[in-house]
Each structure stands twice: as C-alpha cells, then as structure tokens.
Design a protein around this motif. Structure first.
Motif, PDB file in Angstrom:
ATOM      1  N   GLN A   1      47.680  59.650  26.121  1.00  0.00           N
ATOM      2  CA  GLN A   1      47.071  58.602  25.300  1.00  0.00           C
ATOM      3  C   GLN A   1      48.162  57.780  24.636  1.00  0.00           C
ATOM      4  O   GLN A   1      49.080  58.364  24.069  1.00  0.00           O
ATOM      5  CB  GLN A   1      46.172  59.220  24.228  1.00  0.00           C
ATOM      6  N   PRO A   2      48.101  56.489  24.675  1.00  0.00           N
ATOM      7  CA  PRO A   2      47.231  55.696  25.541  1.00  0.00           C
ATOM      8  C   PRO A   2      47.701  55.804  26.986  1.00  0.00           C
ATOM      9  O   PRO A   2      48.795  56.315  27.263  1.00  0.00           O
ATOM     10  CB  PRO A   2      47.383  54.279  25.005  1.00  0.00           C
ATOM     11  N   PHE A   3      46.901  55.293  27.921  1.00  0.00           N
ATOM     12  CA  PHE A   3      47.248  55.354  29.339  1.00  0.00           C
ATOM     13  C   PHE A   3      46.944  54.014  29.994  1.00  0.00           C
ATOM     14  O   PHE A   3      46.105  53.258  29.524  1.00  0.00           O
ATOM     15  CB  PHE A   3      46.493  56.488  30.046  1.00  0.00           C
ATOM     16  N   THR A   4      47.665  53.725  31.074  1.00  0.00           N
ATOM     17  CA  THR A   4      47.525  52.448  31.774  1.00  0.00           C
ATOM     18  C   THR A   4      47.086  52.698  33.208  1.00  0.00           C
ATOM     19  O   THR A   4      47.650  53.557  33.887  1.00  0.00           O
ATOM     20  CB  THR A   4      48.866  51.679  31.783  1.00  0.00           C
ATOM     21  N   ARG A   5      46.100  51.933  33.647  1.00  0.00           N
ATOM     22  CA  ARG A   5      45.648  51.974  35.032  1.00  0.00           C
ATOM     23  C   ARG A   5      45.484  50.539  35.526  1.00  0.00           C
ATOM     24  O   ARG A   5      45.212  49.630  34.753  1.00  0.00           O
ATOM     25  CB  ARG A   5      44.336  52.740  35.186  1.00  0.00           C
ATOM     26  N   SER A   6      45.635  50.362  36.837  1.00  0.00           N
ATOM     27  CA  SER A   6      45.637  49.026  37.432  1.00  0.00           C
ATOM     28  C   SER A   6      44.452  48.816  38.354  1.00  0.00           C
ATOM     29  O   SER A   6      43.886  49.770  38.888  1.00  0.00           O
ATOM     30  CB  SER A   6      46.925  48.825  38.228  1.00  0.00           C
ATOM     31  N   LEU A   7      44.118  47.558  38.538  1.00  0.00           N
ATOM     32  CA  LEU A   7      43.103  47.137  39.499  1.00  0.00           C
ATOM     33  C   LEU A   7      43.617  45.874  40.161  1.00  0.00           C
ATOM     34  O   LEU A   7      43.885  44.877  39.493  1.00  0.00           O
ATOM     35  CB  LEU A   7      41.767  46.863  38.795  1.00  0.00           C
ATOM     36  N   GLY A   8      43.771  45.924  41.481  1.00  0.00           N
ATOM     37  CA  GLY A   8      44.265  44.775  42.221  1.00  0.00           C
ATOM     38  C   GLY A   8      43.171  44.132  43.053  1.00  0.00           C
ATOM     39  O   GLY A   8      42.070  44.657  43.194  1.00  0.00           O
ATOM     40  N   GLY A   9      43.514  42.980  43.602  1.00  0.00           N
ATOM     41  CA  GLY A   9      42.598  42.285  44.491  1.00  0.00           C
ATOM     42  C   GLY A   9      41.419  41.629  43.804  1.00  0.00           C
ATOM     43  O   GLY A   9      40.392  41.374  44.427  1.00  0.00           O
ATOM     44  N   VAL A  10      41.555  41.348  42.519  1.00  0.00           N
ATOM     45  CA  VAL A  10      40.457  40.717  41.773  1.00  0.00           C
ATOM     46  C   VAL A  10      40.502  39.209  42.020  1.00  0.00           C
ATOM     47  O   VAL A  10      41.501  38.549  41.731  1.00  0.00           O
ATOM     48  CB  VAL A  10      40.548  41.015  40.262  1.00  0.00           C
ATOM     49  N   THR A  11      39.429  38.682  42.571  1.00  0.00           N
ATOM     50  CA  THR A  11      39.318  37.251  42.838  1.00  0.00           C
ATOM     51  C   THR A  11      38.548  36.591  41.708  1.00  0.00           C
ATOM     52  O   THR A  11      37.481  37.067  41.324  1.00  0.00           O
ATOM     53  CB  THR A  11      38.571  37.010  44.166  1.00  0.00           C
ATOM     54  N   VAL A  12      39.120  35.538  41.161  1.00  0.00           N
ATOM     55  CA  VAL A  12      38.444  34.784  40.103  1.00  0.00           C
ATOM     56  C   VAL A  12      38.132  33.387  40.633  1.00  0.00           C
ATOM     57  O   VAL A  12      38.880  32.844  41.451  1.00  0.00           O
ATOM     58  CB  VAL A  12      39.282  34.705  38.806  1.00  0.00           C
ATOM     59  N   PRO A  13      37.035  32.806  40.184  1.00  0.00           N
ATOM     60  CA  PRO A  13      36.681  31.455  40.634  1.00  0.00           C
ATOM     61  C   PRO A  13      37.781  30.444  40.292  1.00  0.00           C
ATOM     62  O   PRO A  13      38.448  30.556  39.261  1.00  0.00           O
ATOM     63  CB  PRO A  13      35.393  31.144  39.865  1.00  0.00           C
ATOM     64  N   SER A  14      37.950  29.477  41.153  1.00  0.00           N
ATOM     65  CA  SER A  14      38.927  28.422  40.938  1.00  0.00           C
ATOM     66  C   SER A  14      38.681  27.741  39.594  1.00  0.00           C
ATOM     67  O   SER A  14      37.540  27.477  39.220  1.00  0.00           O
ATOM     68  CB  SER A  14      38.818  27.394  42.071  1.00  0.00           C
ATOM     69  N   GLY A  15      39.761  27.485  38.873  1.00  0.00           N
ATOM     70  CA  GLY A  15      39.662  26.823  37.578  1.00  0.00           C
ATOM     71  C   GLY A  15      39.464  27.768  36.408  1.00  0.00           C
ATOM     72  O   GLY A  15      39.464  27.348  35.256  1.00  0.00           O
ATOM     73  N   THR A  16      39.298  29.064  36.676  1.00  0.00           N
ATOM     74  CA  THR A  16      39.118  30.045  35.606  1.00  0.00           C
ATOM     75  C   THR A  16      40.436  30.219  34.867  1.00  0.00           C
ATOM     76  O   THR A  16      41.469  30.474  35.485  1.00  0.00           O
ATOM     77  CB  THR A  16      38.648  31.400  36.172  1.00  0.00           C
ATOM     78  N   THR A  17      40.404  30.077  33.548  1.00  0.00           N
ATOM     79  CA  THR A  17      41.624  30.208  32.752  1.00  0.00           C
ATOM     80  C   THR A  17      41.626  31.464  31.884  1.00  0.00           C
ATOM     81  O   THR A  17      42.677  31.898  31.442  1.00  0.00           O
ATOM     82  CB  THR A  17      41.819  28.982  31.844  1.00  0.00           C
ATOM     83  N   GLN A  18      40.445  32.026  31.633  1.00  0.00           N
ATOM     84  CA  GLN A  18      40.338  33.230  30.816  1.00  0.00           C
ATOM     85  C   GLN A  18      39.296  34.165  31.401  1.00  0.00           C
ATOM     86  O   GLN A  18      38.316  33.722  32.005  1.00  0.00           O
ATOM     87  CB  GLN A  18      39.927  32.896  29.378  1.00  0.00           C
ATOM     88  N   VAL A  19      39.513  35.465  31.184  1.00  0.00           N
ATOM     89  CA  VAL A  19      38.541  36.491  31.533  1.00  0.00           C
ATOM     90  C   VAL A  19      38.457  37.461  30.363  1.00  0.00           C
ATOM     91  O   VAL A  19      39.250  37.395  29.420  1.00  0.00           O
ATOM     92  CB  VAL A  19      38.922  37.249  32.825  1.00  0.00           C
ATOM     93  N   GLN A  20      37.506  38.376  30.439  1.00  0.00           N
ATOM     94  CA  GLN A  20      37.338  39.410  29.422  1.00  0.00           C
ATOM     95  C   GLN A  20      37.529  40.775  30.077  1.00  0.00           C
ATOM     96  O   GLN A  20      37.162  40.964  31.230  1.00  0.00           O
ATOM     97  CB  GLN A  20      35.930  39.377  28.837  1.00  0.00           C
ATOM     98  N   ILE A  21      38.066  41.718  29.308  1.00  0.00           N
ATOM     99  CA  ILE A  21      38.164  43.099  29.749  1.00  0.00           C
ATOM    100  C   ILE A  21      37.262  43.923  28.830  1.00  0.00           C
ATOM    101  O   ILE A  21      37.302  43.766  27.604  1.00  0.00           O
ATOM    102  CB  ILE A  21      39.615  43.637  29.670  1.00  0.00           C
ATOM    103  N   GLN A  22      36.459  44.781  29.434  1.00  0.00           N
ATOM    104  CA  GLN A  22      35.527  45.631  28.685  1.00  0.00           C
ATOM    105  C   GLN A  22      35.706  47.065  29.155  1.00  0.00           C
ATOM    106  O   GLN A  22      35.758  47.333  30.361  1.00  0.00           O
ATOM    107  CB  GLN A  22      34.096  45.160  28.915  1.00  0.00           C
ATOM    108  N   ALA A  23      35.790  48.005  28.220  1.00  0.00           N
ATOM    109  CA  ALA A  23      36.000  49.420  28.533  1.00  0.00           C
ATOM    110  C   ALA A  23      34.706  50.208  28.370  1.00  0.00           C
ATOM    111  O   ALA A  23      33.799  49.800  27.640  1.00  0.00           O
ATOM    112  CB  ALA A  23      37.092  49.996  27.633  1.00  0.00           C
TER     113      ALA A  23
END
Length: 119
Positions: free
Chosen positions: A80-102
C-alpha cells in the motif's frame, strides 16, 4: 422520545467499519502509443484480505461512459499504496480529459473520481 434520543446518541458513538473507506486514487500517469493510451493508477485502500479489498478501477469519459477497466484479482494487504496499469485504452478524438474511478469488493464504486488531463 427519551429512548429514541438515547438510541440515537449511542449509535453516534459506534465507530464506522473499515468498509466505509473507499479506495483512494493517489496518482495517475498517462502515456500515449500506437495502440491507445496506457494509464498507470496508484491506489490505496485498507485491504484486509480476500473478503475486503480494492478490486478495480476504470477510465470514464467526462459523461461517465466507460472507456476501459482494470480488474484487480487479489488483495494488496502488504503493498500500500500500489500501482497497476491498463493499456490499449482508446479515447474519442478531441477528448482532453477523462475520469478515473476506483472500486472496492465490499462497497462498490467510489462516489469520487479523479479528473486527468490527457497528454
């Protein structure tokens, strides 16, 4: 009426269980690549074992649509704390921000999200 007040006062003294602790997003980094974006998310949560642990996080657009999800298959009691990754995430063109939810195995999705500006 007096009994109701005493009961209410007594209930206020009962400590909240560990289940009230939502996973906390400590840090997020985003890298771009030909196959989409890679998100490195650092979480902390008072994991107690297989019965109660942070079991995932997801990337949402700003309207709340899921773009990708990282499932966590085991508790991280000693890490604790720990880090994990997720690759290959496609976002719509023009997207400037996203949200992360646990998410927590016991309590479900956190009410809180972390807004991330994309590179």
């Amino acid at each position: 009426m007096i009994i109701q007040r005493l009961l209410c006062a007594a209930l206020c003294l009962i400590p909240l269980s560990a289940g009230a602790d939502a996973p906390v997003i400590e840090n997020v980094t985003v890298r771009g690549g030909a196959g989409g974006l890679t998100f490195d998310v650092t979480l902390s949560h008072p994991d107690t074992g297989w019965e109660h642990y942070a079991d995932g996080w997801r990337v949402l657009d700003m309207d709340g649509n899921e773009l990708g999800m990282r499932v966590l298959y085991h508790p991280h009691v000693e890490e604790q704390p720990f880090t994990r990754s997720l690759g290959g995430v496609t976002v719509p063109s023009g997207t400037t921000q996203v949200q992360i939810q646990a998410r927590c195995l016991v309590d479900g999705w956190s009410d809180q999200t972390t807004v991330v500006t994309l590179p």
